[in-house]
Design a protein around this motif. Structure first.
Motif, PDB file in Angstrom:
ATOM      1  N   ARG A  40       0.830  -1.211   0.000  1.00 29.80           N
ATOM      2  CA  ARG A  40       0.000   0.000   0.000  1.00 29.80           C
ATOM      3  C   ARG A  40       0.866   1.264   0.000  1.00 29.80           C
ATOM      4  NH1 ARG A  40      -5.097  -0.052   3.336  1.00 29.80           N
ATOM      5  NH2 ARG A  40      -6.056  -0.079   1.319  1.00 29.80           N
ATOM      6  N   GLY A  41       1.916   1.273   0.802  1.00 29.53           N
ATOM      7  CA  GLY A  41       2.816   2.425   0.826  1.00 29.53           C
ATOM      8  C   GLY A  41       3.550   2.615  -0.491  1.00 29.53           C
ATOM      9  N   TYR A  42       3.941   1.500  -1.103  1.00 33.14           N
ATOM     10  CA  TYR A  42       4.622   1.561  -2.392  1.00 33.14           C
ATOM     11  C   TYR A  42       3.706   2.163  -3.463  1.00 33.14           C
ATOM     12  CZ  TYR A  42       7.032  -0.007  -6.610  1.00 33.14           C
ATOM     13  OH  TYR A  42       7.654  -0.063  -7.825  1.00 33.14           O
ATOM     14  N   ARG A  43       2.481   1.673  -3.514  1.00 27.77           N
ATOM     15  CA  ARG A  43       1.515   2.204  -4.490  1.00 27.77           C
ATOM     16  C   ARG A  43       1.269   3.688  -4.269  1.00 27.77           C
ATOM     17  NH1 ARG A  43      -3.889  -0.801  -4.894  1.00 27.77           N
ATOM     18  NH2 ARG A  43      -4.235   1.010  -6.186  1.00 27.77           N
ATOM     19  N   ARG A  44       1.165   4.097  -3.022  1.00 22.46           N
ATOM     20  CA  ARG A  44       0.911   5.506  -2.719  1.00 22.46           C
ATOM     21  C   ARG A  44       2.090   6.380  -3.165  1.00 22.46           C
ATOM     22  NH1 ARG A  44       1.099   5.684   2.621  1.00 22.46           N
ATOM     23  NH2 ARG A  44      -0.681   4.297   2.748  1.00 22.46           N
ATOM     24  N   ARG A  45       3.304   5.946  -2.883  1.00 15.95           N
ATOM     25  CA  ARG A  45       4.480   6.739  -3.251  1.00 15.95           C
ATOM     26  C   ARG A  45       4.663   6.817  -4.765  1.00 15.95           C
ATOM     27  NH1 ARG A  45       5.910   3.940   1.270  1.00 15.95           N
ATOM     28  NH2 ARG A  45       6.331   5.245   3.072  1.00 15.95           N
TER      29      ARG A  45
END
Length: 111
Positions: A40-45
């Protein structure tokens, strides 16, 4: 003006590439440490870097199209490009935040 448009386009591409590389490196580190929420953090960044890069690309297109040679055909092509990139921005924003840009955040809606 043509050079300014190209420089802004190059900055947009660089933002997307560098942002994706940094997000990938951070995700790899978090994955090795077995921290939760890596995907989720990867997709957001990555989404944020794409959104910022798209803003620069649109600005470069506007500068090159309108300031250099404003013909009806070039303005029409610019309009189509801006519409496509706006749609991409809205869909990416929806993916990142989980809500439409005009909706209030959950904390504000509950008050």
């Amino acid at each position: 003006m043509e050079l300014a448009g190209r420089v802004i386009d190059a900055a947009g591409v660089a933002i997307i590439v560098v942002g994706t590389l940094l997000a990938s490196a951070l995700a790899a580190i978090r994955l090795c440490r077995r921290q939760p929420g890596v995907y989720r953090g990867y997709r957001r960044r990555v989404g944020r870097s794409i959104l910022l890069g798209l803003e620069f690309l649109v600005a470069g297109d506007i500068i090159r199209t309108v300031a250099v040679a404003p013909t009806y055909a070039s303005v029409g092509v610019l309009a189509v490009i801006v519409l496509i990139r706006t749609f991409l921005s809205f869909s990416l924003d929806l993916e990142i935040t989980g809500r439409w840009p005009w909706q209030r955040p959950v904390a504000e809606a509950e008050e």
